[in-house]
Design a protein around this motif. Structure first.
Motif, mmCIF file in Angstrom:
data_model
loop_
_atom_site.group_PDB
_atom_site.id
_atom_site.type_symbol
_atom_site.label_atom_id
_atom_site.label_comp_id
_atom_site.label_asym_id
_atom_site.label_seq_id
_atom_site.Cartn_x
_atom_site.Cartn_y
_atom_site.Cartn_z
ATOM 1 N N ARG A 1 1.702 1.903 -4.008
ATOM 2 C CA ARG A 1 1.888 2.824 -2.659
ATOM 3 C C ARG A 1 0.415 2.565 -2.129
ATOM 4 N NH1 ARG A 1 4.225 4.063 1.850
ATOM 5 N NH2 ARG A 1 2.709 5.353 3.023
ATOM 6 N N ALA A 2 -0.530 2.248 -2.915
ATOM 7 C CA ALA A 2 -1.917 2.256 -2.515
ATOM 8 C C ALA A 2 -1.668 0.649 -2.021
ATOM 9 C CB ALA A 2 -2.921 1.983 -3.423
ATOM 10 N N GLU A 3 -1.221 -0.322 -2.458
ATOM 11 C CA GLU A 3 -1.271 -1.733 -2.029
ATOM 12 C C GLU A 3 -0.460 -2.002 -0.527
ATOM 13 O OE1 GLU A 3 -0.403 -6.431 -3.859
ATOM 14 O OE2 GLU A 3 -0.160 -4.564 -5.040
ATOM 15 N N PHE A 4 0.529 -0.879 -0.734
ATOM 16 C CA PHE A 4 1.412 -0.845 0.567
ATOM 17 C C PHE A 4 0.867 -0.590 1.635
ATOM 18 C CE2 PHE A 4 4.199 1.147 3.444
ATOM 19 C CZ PHE A 4 5.119 0.101 3.852
ATOM 20 N N ARG B 1 -4.881 -9.788 -14.578
ATOM 21 C CA ARG B 1 -5.152 -8.243 -14.437
ATOM 22 C C ARG B 1 -5.606 -8.372 -12.830
ATOM 23 N NH1 ARG B 1 -9.102 -4.175 -16.061
ATOM 24 N NH2 ARG B 1 -8.303 -2.402 -14.940
ATOM 25 N N ASN B 2 -4.703 -8.420 -11.846
ATOM 26 C CA ASN B 2 -5.349 -8.629 -10.750
ATOM 27 C C ASN B 2 -5.942 -6.972 -10.093
ATOM 28 O OD1 ASN B 2 -4.690 -11.134 -10.377
ATOM 29 N ND2 ASN B 2 -2.611 -10.649 -9.948
ATOM 30 N N PHE B 3 -6.483 -6.951 -8.890
ATOM 31 C CA PHE B 3 -6.976 -5.954 -8.181
ATOM 32 C C PHE B 3 -6.151 -4.987 -8.175
ATOM 33 C CE2 PHE B 3 -9.009 -3.459 -4.776
ATOM 34 C CZ PHE B 3 -10.198 -3.198 -5.153
ATOM 35 N N ASN B 4 -6.785 -3.657 -8.442
ATOM 36 C CA ASN B 4 -5.800 -2.354 -8.557
ATOM 37 C C ASN B 4 -6.348 -1.748 -7.385
ATOM 38 O OD1 ASN B 4 -4.545 -0.100 -8.783
ATOM 39 N ND2 ASN B 4 -5.123 0.222 -11.080
ATOM 40 N N PHE B 5 -5.379 -1.627 -6.172
ATOM 41 C CA PHE B 5 -5.850 -0.991 -5.193
ATOM 42 C C PHE B 5 -6.025 0.960 -5.190
ATOM 43 C CE2 PHE B 5 -4.392 -5.043 -3.482
ATOM 44 C CZ PHE B 5 -5.628 -5.168 -2.498
ATOM 45 N N ALA B 6 -5.416 1.329 -6.276
ATOM 46 C CA ALA B 6 -5.372 2.828 -6.320
ATOM 47 C C ALA B 6 -6.857 3.367 -6.041
ATOM 48 C CB ALA B 6 -5.003 3.166 -7.914
ATOM 49 N N LYS B 7 -6.865 4.292 -5.165
ATOM 50 C CA LYS B 7 -7.968 4.978 -4.831
ATOM 51 C C LYS B 7 -9.041 4.383 -4.208
ATOM 52 C CE LYS B 7 -7.314 8.453 -8.706
ATOM 53 N NZ LYS B 7 -7.974 9.099 -9.660
ATOM 54 N N ALA B 8 -8.736 2.995 -3.499
ATOM 55 C CA ALA B 8 -9.865 2.311 -3.031
ATOM 56 C C ALA B 8 -10.331 3.190 -1.728
ATOM 57 C CB ALA B 8 -9.064 0.771 -2.794
ATOM 58 N N SER B 9 -11.473 2.916 -1.466
ATOM 59 C CA SER B 9 -12.408 3.408 -0.247
ATOM 60 C C SER B 9 -12.319 2.325 0.552
ATOM 61 C CB SER B 9 -13.553 3.981 -0.859
ATOM 62 O OG SER B 9 -14.357 3.849 0.299
ATOM 63 N N ILE B 10 -11.833 2.605 1.999
ATOM 64 C CA ILE B 10 -12.097 1.532 2.831
ATOM 65 C C ILE B 10 -13.460 1.272 3.316
ATOM 66 C CG2 ILE B 10 -11.470 1.296 5.264
ATOM 67 C CD1 ILE B 10 -8.938 1.360 3.305
ATOM 68 N N TYR C 1 -14.624 7.894 13.055
ATOM 69 C CA TYR C 1 -15.120 7.071 12.451
ATOM 70 C C TYR C 1 -15.468 7.599 10.837
ATOM 71 C CZ TYR C 1 -15.353 4.060 16.350
ATOM 72 O OH TYR C 1 -15.059 3.068 17.414
ATOM 73 N N LYS C 2 -15.810 8.493 10.757
ATOM 74 C CA LYS C 2 -15.932 9.168 9.433
ATOM 75 C C LYS C 2 -14.600 9.367 8.699
ATOM 76 C CE LYS C 2 -18.841 12.971 9.377
ATOM 77 N NZ LYS C 2 -19.595 12.712 8.556
ATOM 78 N N HIS C 3 -13.537 9.918 9.319
ATOM 79 C CA HIS C 3 -12.297 9.885 8.776
ATOM 80 C C HIS C 3 -11.778 8.399 8.210
ATOM 81 C CE1 HIS C 3 -8.137 10.713 7.663
ATOM 82 N NE2 HIS C 3 -7.893 9.776 8.477
ATOM 83 N N PHE C 4 -12.153 7.540 9.013
ATOM 84 C CA PHE C 4 -11.679 6.312 8.704
ATOM 85 C C PHE C 4 -12.455 5.543 7.582
ATOM 86 C CE2 PHE C 4 -12.137 1.293 8.894
ATOM 87 C CZ PHE C 4 -10.630 1.155 9.231
ATOM 88 N N PHE C 5 -13.839 5.442 7.599
ATOM 89 C CA PHE C 5 -14.453 4.984 6.469
ATOM 90 C C PHE C 5 -14.601 6.029 5.187
ATOM 91 C CE2 PHE C 5 -16.329 2.747 10.048
ATOM 92 C CZ PHE C 5 -16.103 1.215 9.691
ATOM 93 N N SER C 6 -14.099 7.031 5.395
ATOM 94 C CA SER C 6 -13.949 7.960 4.310
ATOM 95 C C SER C 6 -12.496 7.932 3.490
ATOM 96 C CB SER C 6 -14.440 9.346 4.523
ATOM 97 O OG SER C 6 -15.543 9.480 5.017
ATOM 98 N N TYR C 7 -11.487 7.304 4.394
ATOM 99 C CA TYR C 7 -10.286 7.346 3.731
ATOM 100 C C TYR C 7 -10.203 6.604 2.445
ATOM 101 C CZ TYR C 7 -5.155 6.888 4.119
ATOM 102 O OH TYR C 7 -3.773 7.032 3.822
ATOM 103 N N ARG C 8 -9.157 7.175 1.519
ATOM 104 C CA ARG C 8 -9.079 6.409 0.458
ATOM 105 C C ARG C 8 -7.612 6.199 0.203
ATOM 106 N NH1 ARG C 8 -12.572 5.977 -3.840
ATOM 107 N NH2 ARG C 8 -14.564 6.939 -3.421
ATOM 108 N N LEU C 9 -7.151 5.181 -0.456
ATOM 109 C CA LEU C 9 -5.738 4.813 -0.944
ATOM 110 C C LEU C 9 -5.221 5.636 -1.938
ATOM 111 C CD1 LEU C 9 -6.009 1.025 -0.661
ATOM 112 C CD2 LEU C 9 -5.478 2.355 1.345
ATOM 113 N N PRO C 10 -4.015 5.740 -1.736
ATOM 114 C CA PRO C 10 -3.184 6.847 -2.684
ATOM 115 C C PRO C 10 -3.484 6.280 -4.234
ATOM 116 C CG PRO C 10 -1.603 6.251 -1.106
ATOM 117 C CD PRO C 10 -2.806 5.289 -0.852
ATOM 118 N N ALA C 11 -3.366 7.331 -5.123
ATOM 119 C CA ALA C 11 -3.627 7.026 -6.621
ATOM 120 C C ALA C 11 -2.315 6.172 -7.211
ATOM 121 C CB ALA C 11 -3.836 8.401 -7.198
#
Length: 447
Positions: free
Chosen positions: A80-83, A127-136, A66-76
């Motif tokens: 790729r982040a949106e995918f 200018r829609n939401f940018n998923f880059a580096k988003a934290s789960i 769970y620590k890994h899951f909730f700490s996971y960040r999408l790519p910069a």
């Protein structure tokens, strides 16, 4: 019971220490950090900044899955982040591996909810939401908050999912659906608007032609030099809500204000966190602002005041003084709650080194700014700033812990003259955790 006032990542290294000393720990965290991926959620969805809250929760999660899951960040990379985000929402991403199916579907339902809210905000040409580096973790908390209508409830849900012990509390300083920002007045009279802009290197602030410093009861207060009548009336309505309501569970209508101060609309997603570049002038004071840049006076939520009232030891923990600690202390109710505690310890854990906000400051300077922040929190009477009764440094701080070979100058005799005990701890820029635990345990057990 320990009540720890902190924010950011520095205190994350001390959570095991606190919990080994006390069987009940409450962490009070600010919700004003507008940097990183949080800035995108604020820009598109609105609501409070939750990065510090999520960081503390993930540090406390005992299960590594769970620590890994909730700490996971999408790519910069934005595409790729949106995918990857779409894979997570659909439940096919590898990050779901090892998470039990019933829990996966529970978590996923709130990620789908925030996903739908982001889709609602999507418009052609916008200018829609940018998923880059988003934290789960941030996405989950935002989805849960929007669904249940309460930040406190969203946090409790995440704590229970992650099996964090119930004697550990994570308390946002404000239980709100509104976005709160801070500004800092520097000694040279300039103003920096936004926490990220204060704590991370930016260009030197300049006098804003649309804002001026005026005097209110002897205080320098930013006020707009011009507003349209309608926008000013909107501001007055919002200001009344901020002052009068202790609990703000029904603020969705204010979550994304019609107008926002220009400094707050600038992207803070790709900031460079460099503490080696000092501010152009020392910080004089920090205050909360409305979307128009006007000073407002929010009230600490009731659970925070209760945590202070019941604490045997209050800790102003390591971290950024002006952007992690003081945003909690200046909330209405905090000064009176801490002042009213005649028994127990009120401990400042001094940083081992300077940061961007505190270059050249001494230990007594830290004490002075904490004292001024708490006095300020008691100064609002009937909606106006007024003088408060005289208080002493020792009313709010009883001990200053500091690394023996730290960078910040500490004069133990000077502290003693103010009734504060200096406690040296082994260490250079960081504390020797064993020595810190031993000495903090001694004073805690004396209560």
């Amino acid at each position: 019971m320990f009540t720890v006032i902190s924010g950011g990542t520095s205190t994350n290294e001390l959570v095991n220490l606190f919990e080994s000393i006390s069987n009940s720990v409450s962490y009070i965290l600010p919700i004003s950090d507008n940097g990183g991926s949080t800035s995108e959620l604020i820009r598109v969805i609105g609501g409070p900044a939750i990065g510090d809250v999520r960081s503390r929760i993930t540090r406390l999660i005992p299960n590594p899955v769970y620590k890994h899951f909730f700490s996971y960040r999408l790519p910069a990379d934005e595409q790729r982040a949106e995918f990857e985000w779409n894979e997570i929402v659909s439940g096919t991403h590898g990050v779901w591996k090892q998470i039990e199916l019933p829990v996966k579907e529970l978590i996923r339902s709130f990620l789908i909810h925030i996903h739908m809210e982001l889709l609602k905000k999507s418009r052609p040409g916008a200018r829609n939401f940018n998923f880059a580096k988003a934290s789960i973790g941030n996405m989950f908390l935002s989805g849960a908050r929007l669904f249940v209508g309460s930040l406190d409830s969203a946090i409790e849900l995440m704590l229970r999912i992650c099996n964090i012990p119930q004697n550990t509390s994570i308390l946002p300083c404000l239980n709100t659906n509104f976005t709160y920002h801070i500004s800092a007045v520097l000694e040279d009279g300039s103003i920096i608007t936004g926490q990220s802009q204060i704590s991370h290197p930016i260009h030197k602030p300049v006098k804003d032609d649309n804002f001026e410093i005026s005097s209110t009861n002897g205080r320098n207060t930013p006020t707009p030099s011009s507003h349209t009548a309608s926008s000013f009336n909107d501001y007055q309505m919002i200001r009344k809500v901020l002052i009068d309501n202790h609990e703000r569970d029904n603020e969705n209508e204010f979550a994304v204000p019609v107008y926002t101060h220009p400094e707050l609309t600038k992207s803070q997603l790709h900031f460079t966190k460099d503490d080696s570049i000092p501010l152009p002038s020392p910080i004089k004071r920090v205050f909360y602002i409305s979307p128009y840049g006007e000073e407002v006076f929010p009230v600490a939520q009731s659970r925070v005041i209760s945590a202070v009232d019941s604490a045997e030891t209050i800790v102003y923990s390591i971290g950024s003084l002006f952007t992690s600690i003081i945003p909690v202390l200046i909330l209405q109710g905090m000064g009176q709650a801490i002042l009213s505690k005649k028994r127990g310890n009120k401990v400042l854990l001094l940083n081992g080194s300077y940061d961007r906000e505190t270059f050249t400051m001494t230990a007594l300077d830290f004490v002075k700014h904490i004292h001024e922040a708490l006095v300020y929190s008691m100064s609002l009477q009937n909606g106006k700033l007024s003088k408060t009764k005289r208080t002493k440094y020792k009313d709010f701080i009883t001990h200053v812990f500091y690394p023996e070979q730290g960078e910040i100058s500490v004069d133990a005799n000077e502290l003693a003259q103010h009734g504060i005990k200096g406690v040296p701890v082994k260490g250079l820029s960081t504390y020797d955790l064993d020595d810190l635990e031993m000495k903090l345990s001694i004073i805690h057990n004396e209560v």
